[in-house]
Design an enzyme around this catalytic site. Structure first.
Site, mmCIF file in Angstrom:
data_model
loop_
_atom_site.group_PDB
_atom_site.id
_atom_site.type_symbol
_atom_site.label_atom_id
_atom_site.label_comp_id
_atom_site.label_asym_id
_atom_site.label_seq_id
_atom_site.Cartn_x
_atom_site.Cartn_y
_atom_site.Cartn_z
ATOM 1 C CG HIS A 194 0.344 4.847 11.859
ATOM 2 N ND1 HIS A 194 -0.469 4.312 12.260
ATOM 3 C CD2 HIS A 194 0.329 4.635 10.506
ATOM 4 C CE1 HIS A 194 -0.933 3.075 11.572
ATOM 5 N NE2 HIS A 194 -0.298 3.297 10.077
ATOM 6 C CG ASP B 222 2.573 1.891 8.052
ATOM 7 O OD1 ASP B 222 2.151 1.314 6.701
ATOM 8 O OD2 ASP B 222 1.809 2.071 9.041
ATOM 9 C CG ASP C 59 1.555 -2.842 5.950
ATOM 10 O OD1 ASP C 59 2.313 -2.153 6.118
ATOM 11 O OD2 ASP C 59 0.393 -2.776 5.703
ATOM 12 C CG HIS D 44 -0.472 0.256 2.566
ATOM 13 N ND1 HIS D 44 -0.330 1.644 2.955
ATOM 14 C CD2 HIS D 44 -0.191 -0.448 3.392
ATOM 15 C CE1 HIS D 44 0.162 1.575 4.223
ATOM 16 N NE2 HIS D 44 0.355 0.595 4.551
ATOM 17 C CD GLU E 262 -3.047 -0.493 5.397
ATOM 18 O OE1 GLU E 262 -2.766 -1.549 6.260
ATOM 19 O OE2 GLU E 262 -2.669 0.662 5.743
ATOM 20 C CD GLU E 263 -2.152 3.491 7.273
ATOM 21 O OE1 GLU E 263 -2.798 3.163 8.167
ATOM 22 O OE2 GLU E 263 -0.880 3.133 7.327
#
Length: 354
Positions: A320, A184, A244, A165, A218-219
Site C-alpha cells: 500500500h 499486493d 493474496d 485480486h 478488493e482494496e
C-alpha cells in the site's frame, strides 16, 4: 489441450457503470458494525489500515446464500499427475508480467489506471491464447474482473476456482498515489497466470471445470469478488483457492494458513499440498474480518482457503505504498504457491480417466 474461455458476467440485472461514490456506500467494519460512508470516509479507512467490506450491493449474498458442501479431498493422492506439471513451472512469464503490471502508476479500481491495468490482463490472456474469446466481468467502477475458464470433461456444471485480486492502492492517497503493488497483489496475479499457462500447455484433462479469477476492487472492500460470487449464486462452485500476497517470505519462511473465514477441509488440503510440493512448513494464523476475497466465497457457503506468503499478516511493511516494488519480490518463493495451486486444481477438479 483444454479449450479456454474468458467469460464476462454481470453482478446484477441492469448494472450500469457509474461513479461508484456518487452516493454513500454501506461499509461493514465487522459482521455487525455497518455504516454509510462517502468517498472521503472510505479513503480514510484505507489510510488508517482498517479492513472493511463494501456491502452496498450484496446484502442478498450476506443474508440469503447457502450451499451444500460436497465431499472434499483433504490428502494428496495425485502426485503422479501433478509432478510432471510442476516441471513446467517457470519464473519467465510471471517476471515479465509483473514487470509490466508494476509500471502502471497504480491499479486503483475506481480510476483509469485500474481500468487500463485490467485491460492489460485481458489483452495478455488474449494474446497468450489467441483461440480464446476474451471478455470482461464489468462492475459499477472502471476496473473489470477477468475470468478464464478451463472446460471440464465430466461434471461440467461444477466449478473449481483459483483466484487473486489485481488492484493496488497507496493508502495515503488511494486515487492518485504511486502504488506499483508488486506483492499486493501483483504477486498473486502473476502466480495464477503461471498456473493457467502450465495447465493450458499440458495435455491434462480434468473432470470439473476450472476458472481462474482476477478480481477488481478488493482494496475497496472486496467489491469485485462480491459481484462475481453474487452472479454465481445459482452455479455449483466446489471450492475457491485464493492467493493474496505470495512474493515476500518472512524469516524463517513458511506458508501461512488463514484459519478464519475459511473452510477447515480446504485448509487441510492446502497444508498437505504445501508439504508434498514445497520445502516449506505451514503455520496457522488468523487474518481478521474482510481480509481478502476468499471471504466473499465463505459468506456464500463455498469452501475457501488462502495460503499466505508467511505466518505474519503484517510482515511486508511496503504494501500500500510506493515501496511495494518489483525488486522486493522473491520469485523462487512465489513459484511455490503456483505449485500449491496446480496441486489444488488436480486434487479438487479430478482427472479424466481416459
Amino acid at each position: 489441450m483444454w479449450r479456454l474461455i474468458v467469460c464476462v458476467w454481470f453482478a446484477a440485472s441492469g448494472l450500469a457503470l457509474d461513479n461508484l461514490y456518487s452516493h454513500p456506500r454501506l461499509i461493514a467494519l465487522s459482521p455487525t458494525h455497518h455504516k454509510w460512508m462517502n468517498t472521503t470516509q472510505v479513503h480514510g479507512l484505507m489510510r488508517d489500515g482498517q479492513r472493511f467490506r463494501d456491502i452496498t450491493d450484496i446484502q442478498e449474498l450476506l443474508y440469503g446464500c447457502s450451499q451444500t458442501l460436497s465431499k472434499f479431498p483433504t490428502t494428496v493422492s495425485q502426485q503422479a499427475i501433478v509432478n510432471p506439471l510442476l516441471k513446467q513451472v517457470s519464473q519467465e512469464a510471471p517476471r515479465a508480467m509483473l514487470t509490466n503490471l508494476t509500471r502502471f502508476h497504480n491499479r486503483y479500481y475506481n480510476g483509469d489506471w485500474g481500468r487500463q491495468s485490467s485491460e492489460f490482463i485481458y489483452t495478455l490472456v488474449r494474446n497468450m491464447f489467441p483461440q480464446v474469446n476474451v471478455t470482461r466481468f464489468q462492475h459499477r467502477f472502471p476496473q473489470a474482473s477477468v475470468i478464464a475458464r478451463v472446460e471440464g470433461n465430466e461434471n461440467n456444471g461444477e466449478i473449481v476456482v483459483v483466484s487473486a485480486h489485481q488492484d493496488s492502492i497507496n493508502q495515503q492517497d488511494p486515487q492518485n498515489g504511486r502504488a506499483p503493488g508488486a506483492d499486493d497483489d501483483g504477486s498473486d496475479t502473476v502466480a495464477i497466470f503461471e498456473a493457467l499457462r502450465v495447465l493450458a500447455t499440458s495435455s491434462l484433462k480434468l473432470q470439473r471445470m476450472v476458472e481462474l479469477h482476477w478480481y477488481a476492487g478488493e482494496e475497496g472492500g472486496l467489491l469485485g469478488s462480491a459481484d462475481v460470487v453474487q452472479a454465481y449464486a445459482s452455479k455449483s462452485v466446489i471450492a475457491d483457492l485464493h492467493l493474496d500476497m505470495v512474493g515476500v517470505p518472512a524469516q524463517p519462511p513458511a506458508v501461512g494458513i488463514v484459519t478464519d473465514y475459511t473452510d477447515p477441509d480446504a485448509s487441510k488440503l492446502v497444508r498437505a499440498l504445501a508439504s508434498a510440493y514445497t520445502d516449506l512448513p505451514t503455520r496457522d494464523f488468523q487474518c481478521g474480518y474482510a481480509c481478502s476475497d476468499h471471504a466473499s466465497w465463505h459468506e456464500a457457503g463455498v469452501r475457501s482457503a488462502i495460503p499466505f506468503e508467511s505466518q505474519f499478516i503484517d510482515y511486508n511493511t511496503n504494501i500500500h505504498s510506493a515501496q511495494d516494488t518489483l525488486n522486493t519480490v522473491d520469485f523462487t518463493h512465489l513459484l511455490k504457491y503456483v505449485r500449491i495451486a496446480l496441486g489444488f486444481v488436480v486434487e479438487v477438479a479430478g482427472v479424466h480417466s481416459s
